[in-house]
Enzyme design. Sequence first.
Site, short mmCIF file in Angstrom:
data_model
loop_
_atom_site.label_atom_id
_atom_site.label_comp_id
_atom_site.label_asym_id
_atom_site.label_seq_id
_atom_site.Cartn_x
_atom_site.Cartn_y
_atom_site.Cartn_z
N ASP A 96 42.62 -16.31 -35.37
CA ASP A 96 41.44 -15.68 -35.97
C ASP A 96 41.70 -15.00 -37.31
O ASP A 96 40.95 -14.11 -37.71
CB ASP A 96 40.89 -14.65 -34.99
N GLU A 118 43.71 -21.59 -29.32
CA GLU A 118 43.16 -20.30 -28.91
C GLU A 118 41.68 -20.22 -29.33
O GLU A 118 41.22 -19.24 -29.92
CB GLU A 118 43.96 -19.13 -29.51
N GLU A 132 37.98 -10.65 -37.48
CA GLU A 132 38.40 -11.76 -36.62
C GLU A 132 37.27 -12.42 -35.84
O GLU A 132 37.29 -13.63 -35.60
CB GLU A 132 39.49 -11.28 -35.65
C1 UD1 Z 1 46.42 -9.75 -40.42
C2 UD1 Z 1 45.16 -10.44 -39.93
C3 UD1 Z 1 44.79 -9.96 -38.54
C4 UD1 Z 1 45.98 -10.08 -37.58
C5 UD1 Z 1 47.17 -9.37 -38.16
C6 UD1 Z 1 48.38 -9.57 -37.29
C7 UD1 Z 1 43.42 -11.07 -41.56
C8 UD1 Z 1 42.31 -10.57 -42.40
N1 UD1 Z 1 44.04 -10.13 -40.81
O1 UD1 Z 1 46.13 -8.36 -40.61
O2 UD1 Z 1 43.72 -10.74 -38.03
O3 UD1 Z 1 45.64 -9.53 -36.33
O4 UD1 Z 1 47.47 -9.90 -39.47
O5 UD1 Z 1 49.43 -8.72 -37.66
O6 UD1 Z 1 43.73 -12.24 -41.56
N2 UD1 Z 1 52.57 -6.76 -45.11
C9 UD1 Z 1 53.90 -6.73 -45.51
N3 UD1 Z 1 54.77 -7.63 -44.93
C10 UD1 Z 1 54.39 -8.54 -44.00
C11 UD1 Z 1 53.04 -8.54 -43.60
C12 UD1 Z 1 52.14 -7.65 -44.15
O7 UD1 Z 1 54.29 -5.94 -46.34
O8 UD1 Z 1 55.22 -9.33 -43.53
C13 UD1 Z 1 51.61 -5.79 -45.72
C14 UD1 Z 1 51.23 -6.16 -47.18
O9 UD1 Z 1 51.06 -5.00 -47.91
C15 UD1 Z 1 49.89 -6.86 -46.99
C16 UD1 Z 1 49.30 -6.04 -45.85
O10 UD1 Z 1 50.40 -5.78 -44.97
O11 UD1 Z 1 49.09 -6.84 -48.14
C17 UD1 Z 1 48.12 -6.62 -45.13
O12 UD1 Z 1 48.36 -7.93 -44.65
P1 UD1 Z 1 47.07 -8.84 -44.19
O13 UD1 Z 1 47.59 -10.14 -43.67
O14 UD1 Z 1 46.07 -8.91 -45.28
O15 UD1 Z 1 46.38 -8.00 -43.06
P2 UD1 Z 1 46.92 -7.46 -41.67
O16 UD1 Z 1 46.37 -6.09 -41.51
O17 UD1 Z 1 48.38 -7.69 -41.58
#
Ligand code: UD1
Length: 375
Positions: A96, A118, A132
């Site tokens: 999602d 899923e 999601e």
């Molecule tokens: C994302 C998904 C969410 C999922 C979650 C699982 C979307 C909108 N959101 O949310 O559905 O449940 O992942 O964890 O698709 N970051 C790092 N390193 C990483 C990963 C993330 O530094 O390895 C930080 C970065 O600053 C990045 C931020 O987290 O910009 C947000 O990442 P993002 O994928 O946009 O959203 P999540 O809140 O992680």
Amino acid sequence: MLKVALVVGTRPEAIKMAPIAIAIKKNRKMKPLLILTAQHRSMCDDVLDVFSLKPDYDLDIMKPRQSLFEVTARLARKLEPVLAGERPDIVLVQGDTTSTFMGSLCSYYLRIPVGHVEAGLRTYRKYSPFPEEINRKLTSAATDLHFAPTRVAKAALLKEGVRRDRVFVVGNPVIDALLHVAGKDYPFRNKDLASIDFNRTRVVAVTAHRRESWGRPFVSMMQALKQIGARHEDVLVVFPVHPNPNVRKPVERILGSARGVLLVDPLDYREFVKLLKSCCLIITDSGGIQEEAPSLKKPVLLMREVTERPEAVEAGAVKLVGTDTGKIVDACTKLLDSRQAYNKMIVRKNPYGDGKTSEKIVDIILKRLDSIERA
Ligand code: UD1
Ligand code: UDP
């Protein structure tokens, strides 16, 4: 040879798609094409390492503090040339996230069949989980083969008018992934974790990251964890903190120096499963952990108002406690103090599958791909 592309963006997608990529590799009639969008960078790399997988394409789209708009736009721009150039026979997306939704939309634009792993999870609340719930609905609209984890998920899709012969109840591949690592013992690399005596200390494992909880509900959740750590001498709250700054900041502010609370960086999948196996109970808002915990016989208190995974709640393994401080502390104290209440949450059978989901998905692709119309 069928070319099966797997679009993977975030940690949970990597965990749940890894066993499917491995099952495709083992099949003589198909080959996997792993497209890592790297919406998550370090957290996806960690998972692929655990499963010894290497991406065929790495779109490297993550930016610190990325917005939904930026991620969506970058995905469209970077997925098009890869999908158009490779023209896989089918594209698999999972779950999602924005990578899931854009993977399905870009495939549809190119008239490439889509399989959704899923499929069919719903809360019917537009903003919970956000974004999601809508990602799932939009992905379903572009999907040809719907791999539903349970009968409840299948029923939701049929109610929305999806063709019955396109929905398959196969379980959730997270159980395949869990069984892949749960049997082996890995040392904790984190020194604080390695020094915990799990026989003397009751560990409460915690994760939290959901967007719809940011702000007041999130603060309320953190206050609960602070009270739980302070209240019981033999209890340690262990919290691997999601790297999203919107999560990390309030966690560190409220729990950074709290008694009975240990904050650590995200753990790789092997270490995290070890933590789940060693803990006494779990407090989380994660989707995947609700599915894994029943197999590990650990109760889950779910810090959300609604869940798209009602099966584990109905089975008794997961309790919905919301985000209110008092309610979370009360539910946790009850489980810590009452053996009877605790034992009631240990279930015999995991409603999310038996670890054979990946094989079932591979089999269905081979049998049903020809039946999909392409124009
Ligand atoms: C994302 C998904 C969410 C999922 C979650 C699982 C979307 C909108 N959101 O949310 O559905 O449940 O992942 O964890 O698709 N970051 C790092 N390193 C990483 C990963 C993330 O530094 O390895 C930080 C970065 O600053 C990045 C931020 O987290 O910009 C947000 O990442 P993002 O994928 O946009 O959203 P999540 O809140 O992680
Ligand atoms: N997980 C992990 N390391 C951690 C925390 C979680 O490997 O430090 C695993 C967990 O076992 C589950 C998945 O990550 O399989 C859940 O991911 P997340 O909570 O990010 O996303 P959600 O499941 O809520 O979509």
